[in-house]
Scaffold this motif. Structure first.
Motif, PDB file in Angstrom:
ATOM      1  N   ASN A   2      -4.388   1.317   2.367  1.00 46.69           N
ATOM      2  CA  ASN A   2      -3.874   1.767   1.078  1.00 46.69           C
ATOM      3  C   ASN A   2      -4.181   3.242   0.848  1.00 46.69           C
ATOM      4  N   THR A   7       0.604   1.157   2.575  1.00 47.30           N
ATOM      5  CA  THR A   7       0.956  -0.001   1.739  1.00 47.30           C
ATOM      6  C   THR A   7       1.922   0.463   0.663  1.00 47.30           C
ATOM      7  N   SER A   9       3.977  -0.087  -3.179  1.00 45.14           N
ATOM      8  CA  SER A   9       3.512  -0.353  -4.549  1.00 45.14           C
ATOM      9  C   SER A   9       3.386  -1.838  -4.828  1.00 45.14           C
ATOM     10  N   GLY A  11       2.263  -3.993  -2.597  1.00 44.10           N
ATOM     11  CA  GLY A  11       1.200  -4.542  -1.761  1.00 44.10           C
ATOM     12  C   GLY A  11       1.638  -4.893  -0.354  1.00 44.10           C
TER      13      GLY A  11
END
Length: 353
Positions: A2, A7, A9, A11
């Protein structure tokens, strides 16, 4: 993952981007060929990381070290989020603008001296408050006066252009500069608003006992135009729509009349081969609103529950009527034959199994 942009938005992991960056980082072979094969095997690394992140299996130390090494060296940024910086042209110096305008007779020649367009020079001169000598208008004063006079006589711009031998854009430009175009548009809007109000007033005078909702259903387009003219039209609608007088209000049906109307509807539906006595049919036969039928209570509710026919009861009644008719005609009275004789579809027989 992340922190380094791998990653989304929502997930989701950007596996393809991560693996491409990982392979590009370790493009040179290792001393051990087996380690090189493991490092460049995208499917192996992806399946191992997915299994480890989902908790289904443990991660091999070699793959863990390779992934950690890659994440410490690479990162990814979406090209849609990269802000492109366009180097703008240097601002024109005020002294250069003043010198070019002073030396040149027209705006185009002054812009040519500075190497910019006439629009850019006019914008910069307007910021500095300098007068700009534009190209003089070719249109004569007599032609302008003729355009303005013809426009005041409610002629269309196309008719004016064809009569005077000029373009339609010239006509629009002249009337916009003189302010006639805005004045005519304001007058037309006021006339349309007055016509809408007069039409609504005549509608109210023709339907004195109608409510606002009934009038709106009669003229939905007119109501929409009035509402667009003024959002507060519904508040001042009392000037045109008179309230219903007390002696014209709809009287509420008492419980005894309500029960009698339901029983009369049942009697009216008692003929042979009559349709199913549903709640909608009761409202049609008895003249009762669906709201009153839904909100009734006490004995009226019990009467409605007893009178309304269910699907199974309706099929049984029609089969019994068909059996009686077939016995009178000396026909064999079987259930499937009675169902067909009743005129109903055969699949209704499933309700009785």
């Amino acid at each position: 993952m992340n922190e380094h942009g791998f990653t989304t938005s929502s997930g989701r992991f950007r596996w393809n981007e991560f693996l491409d960056a990982h392979c590009a980082l370790h493009s040179e072979p290792f001393a051990d060929a087996r380690l090189t094969a493991v490092c460049l095997d995208k499917e192996l690394i992806r399946s191992a990381l997915v299994g480890w992140l989902s908790g289904r299996r443990s991660l091999h130390p070699v793959i863990y070290c390779l992934a950690t090494w890659s994440l410490s060296q690479v990162s990814w940024t979406s090209p849609n989020h990269v802000k492109s910086k366009v180097q703008s042209r240097n601002r024109l110096e005020s002294s250069a603008v003043v010198s070019a305008i002073t030396r040149s007779p027209t705006l185009t020649s002054a812009a040519a001296l500075l190497g910019v367009t006439a629009t850019t020079l006019a914008t910069r001169a307007g910021e500095l408050g300098l007068p700009v000598a534009r190209r003089p208008s070719v249109l004569k004063v007599e032609c302008k006066e003729a355009i303005e006079k013809a426009f005041d006589s409610n002629l269309s711009p196309l008719a004016i252009a064809s009569r005077l031998g000029v373009s339609v854009s010239t006509v629009y430009r002249v009337v916009r500069v003189s302010g006639q175009f805005d004045r005519r548009r304001t007058l037309i809007a006021r006339a349309r608003a007055k016509n809408n109000l007069d039409e609504w007033a005549s509608l109210v005078s023709e339907n004195t006992r109608a409510s606002i909702q009934e009038l709106r259903r009669q003229k939905p387009a007119l109501f929409a135009r009035l509402y667009r003219q003024s959002r507060g039209f519904t508040k001042c609608m009392a000037t045109f729509s008179k309230p219903r007088p007390n002696n014209c209000r709809r009287s509420r049906v008492c419980q005894r009349e309500f029960d009698r109307a339901i029983k009369n509807a049942q009697m009216m539906n008692g003929f042979s081969r009559s349709p199913r006595l549903s709640a909608r049919r009761i409202t049609q036969l008895a003249g009762i609103s669906a709201y009153s039928l839904r909100t009734c209570s006490g004995s009226s509710r019990s009467i409605v529950t007893a009178v309304v026919e269910r699907e199974r009861e309706f099929v049984e009644r029609r089969i019994c009527e068909a059996c009686v008719e077939m016995r009178v005609a000396n026909l064999p009275c079987k259930r499937w034959a009675a169902l067909r004789h009743s005129g109903m579809r055969l699949f209704r027989h499933r309700l009785l199994n």
